[in-house]
Design an enzyme around this catalytic site. Structure first.
Site, PDB file in Angstrom:
ATOM      1  N   LYS A 145      42.408  37.903  34.291  1.00  0.00           N
ATOM      2  CA  LYS A 145      43.991  38.538  33.718  1.00  0.00           C
ATOM      3  C   LYS A 145      45.493  37.954  35.333  1.00  0.00           C
ATOM      4  O   LYS A 145      45.119  37.112  36.119  1.00  0.00           O
ATOM      5  CB  LYS A 145      43.974  39.553  35.321  1.00  0.00           C
ATOM      6  CG  LYS A 145      42.703  41.350  34.741  1.00  0.00           C
ATOM      7  CD  LYS A 145      42.432  42.406  35.439  1.00  0.00           C
ATOM      8  CE  LYS A 145      41.320  42.549  35.598  1.00  0.00           C
ATOM      9  NZ  LYS A 145      39.849  42.367  36.128  1.00  0.00           N
ATOM     10  N   TYR A 177      42.366  38.078  42.960  1.00  0.00           N
ATOM     11  CA  TYR A 177      40.766  38.352  43.267  1.00  0.00           C
ATOM     12  C   TYR A 177      40.802  36.801  44.305  1.00  0.00           C
ATOM     13  O   TYR A 177      39.935  37.560  44.839  1.00  0.00           O
ATOM     14  CB  TYR A 177      39.892  38.673  42.536  1.00  0.00           C
ATOM     15  CG  TYR A 177      39.843  39.996  41.471  1.00  0.00           C
ATOM     16  CD1 TYR A 177      40.802  40.888  41.643  1.00  0.00           C
ATOM     17  CD2 TYR A 177      39.034  40.091  40.658  1.00  0.00           C
ATOM     18  CE1 TYR A 177      40.942  41.492  41.048  1.00  0.00           C
ATOM     19  CE2 TYR A 177      39.205  41.471  39.765  1.00  0.00           C
ATOM     20  CZ  TYR A 177      40.007  42.000  39.437  1.00  0.00           C
ATOM     21  OH  TYR A 177      40.183  43.042  38.988  1.00  0.00           O
ATOM     22  N   ASP A 223      33.815  39.976  34.936  1.00  0.00           N
ATOM     23  CA  ASP A 223      35.454  40.680  35.074  1.00  0.00           C
ATOM     24  C   ASP A 223      36.381  39.970  36.144  1.00  0.00           C
ATOM     25  O   ASP A 223      36.256  39.964  37.428  1.00  0.00           O
ATOM     26  CB  ASP A 223      35.701  41.282  35.222  1.00  0.00           C
ATOM     27  CG  ASP A 223      36.897  42.171  35.154  1.00  0.00           C
ATOM     28  OD1 ASP A 223      36.950  42.191  34.083  1.00  0.00           O
ATOM     29  OD2 ASP A 223      37.232  42.594  36.424  1.00  0.00           O
ATOM     30  N   HIS A 233      47.976  42.156  34.347  1.00  0.00           N
ATOM     31  CA  HIS A 233      46.850  43.190  34.880  1.00  0.00           C
ATOM     32  C   HIS A 233      47.797  44.228  35.628  1.00  0.00           C
ATOM     33  O   HIS A 233      47.232  45.471  35.750  1.00  0.00           O
ATOM     34  CB  HIS A 233      46.641  42.465  36.887  1.00  0.00           C
ATOM     35  CG  HIS A 233      45.839  42.601  37.124  1.00  0.00           C
ATOM     36  ND1 HIS A 233      45.420  41.440  38.223  1.00  0.00           N
ATOM     37  CD2 HIS A 233      45.185  43.541  37.463  1.00  0.00           C
ATOM     38  CE1 HIS A 233      44.068  42.273  38.767  1.00  0.00           C
ATOM     39  NE2 HIS A 233      44.017  43.532  38.393  1.00  0.00           N
TER      40      HIS A 233
HETATM   41  C1  1BO Z   1      44.867  44.966  42.602  1.00  0.00           C
HETATM   42  C2  1BO Z   1      43.280  44.789  42.059  1.00  0.00           C
HETATM   43  C3  1BO Z   1      43.332  45.786  41.329  1.00  0.00           C
HETATM   44  C4  1BO Z   1      41.464  46.137  40.316  1.00  0.00           C
HETATM   45  O1  1BO Z   1      41.722  44.889  39.291  1.00  0.00           O
END
Ligand code: 1BO
Length: 316
Positions: A80, A51, A46, A113
């Protein structure tokens, strides 16, 4: 031999119900974590553009395939769309960037996201000028662009994250409902109503932060971290597992996908071994009683710095 749990998506794709989360896995650590996970037998990673580690994850995937640890077909990769690429013409280029960073030709799943938009180029807003409202960047248009990306073969499935029934239903009127909704979920935030809604509409729910969170800024003082919650500890000793393994086994047993994060090889292995842990109906009932609607990620950040959003409005 561990049986890998899977859930069927509406399209018929088989979605591995257990994966490695990479949120907060730092560059410099995430390469080894992904290599370890794929060696151990993980079949699902994931990821997300925000990130900040997709190039390293991509190198690890490439090297794992070259080493014969896994084939591309056996692996499920989710990524995402970040909040700064919601405008309809920005979705495809953002996805291309992620594919290039991950060194992949296609994703298995691409998610919006957050139901929140920033101006193009803004990583995290610092002033009122950095945001876009959902009138300026309608989710319906972002969703149309996501469906077009799927149609173009860039992602085998598309979905969303951090959305509730109201937003999911609204997207359904645009074309088709998301196939997946990824949300925070653990015994203190079981998302029962949302899970029922998703089950009724054939949307798979993925649980992030399944072990709770040790983020001090996100944790109220009276909340014991789930990993040493006395009830979870008791169940763990009854089934001869760790508390993390109980939390993972619980999430899978209730029909959600779970993506615990770790960069520690031993914990990555222990989390994988949770696939062998079996909980009784009594354990499931006991854990169900721990729900308190408690979010570690309360969305306050998205309501600061001149934001037009409110924390209450985010998860609708
Ligand atoms: C800001 C990221 C939250 C979890 O995907």
């Amino acid at each position: 031999m561990t049986t890998y749990p899977t859930l069927k998506l509406r399209s018929g794709l088989s979605f591995p119900a257990f994966g490695l989360g990479t949120w907060k896995s730092k560059p410099g650590e995430v390469y080894d974590a992904v290599r370890a996970a794929l060696e151990i037998g993980y079949r699902h990673l994931d990821c997300a553009a925000v990130y900040g580690n997709e190039t390293e994850v991509g190198q690890a995937i490439k090297d794992a395939i070259a080493a014969g640890d896994i084939t591309r077909d056996e692996l499920w990769v989710t990524s995402k769309l970040w909040n700064n690429a919601h405008l309809k013409d920005d979705v495809a280029p953002a996805l291309e960037q992620t594919l290039s960073d991950l060194q992949l030709d296609y994703l298995d799943l691409y998610l919006i996201h957050w139901p929140i938009a920033f101006k193009p180029g803004v990583g995290f807003p610092r002033s009122a000028d950095d945001w876009l409202t959902l009138e300026e960047a309608p989710l319906s248009e972002t969703w149309e662009a996501m469906l077009a990306a799927k149609q173009a073969g860039k992602s085998r499935a598309v979905g969303v994250s951090n959305m509730g029934p109201e937003r999911l239903s609204a997207l359904g009127t645009v074309g088709e409902l998301p196939e997946v909704n990824q949300v925070e979920s653990h015994p203190h935030l079981q998302q029962g109503e949302l899970l029922n809604f998703c089950n009724e509409h054939n949307i798979v729910l993925t649980a992030y932060s399944p072990l709770g969170s040790t983020d001090r800024e996100n944790r109220k003082d009276d909340e014991p971290p789930l990993l040493n919650h006395p009830t979870i500890e008791t169940i763990a000793s009854e089934v001869g597992a760790s508390t993390a393994q109980v939390l993972i086994a619980w999430a899978i047993a209730r029909g959600t996908v779970v993506i615990p994060k770790s960069v520690n090889r031993q914990r990555i292995q222990q989390n994988f071994d949770a696939l062998k842990v079996e909980l009784t109906d009594e354990h499931m009932k006991t854990i169900a009683s721990l729900d308190k609607g408690y979010r570690y990620l309360d969305g306050k950040f998205f309501a600061s710095n001149g934001s037009p959003y409110t924390p209450e409005g985010i998860y609708r």
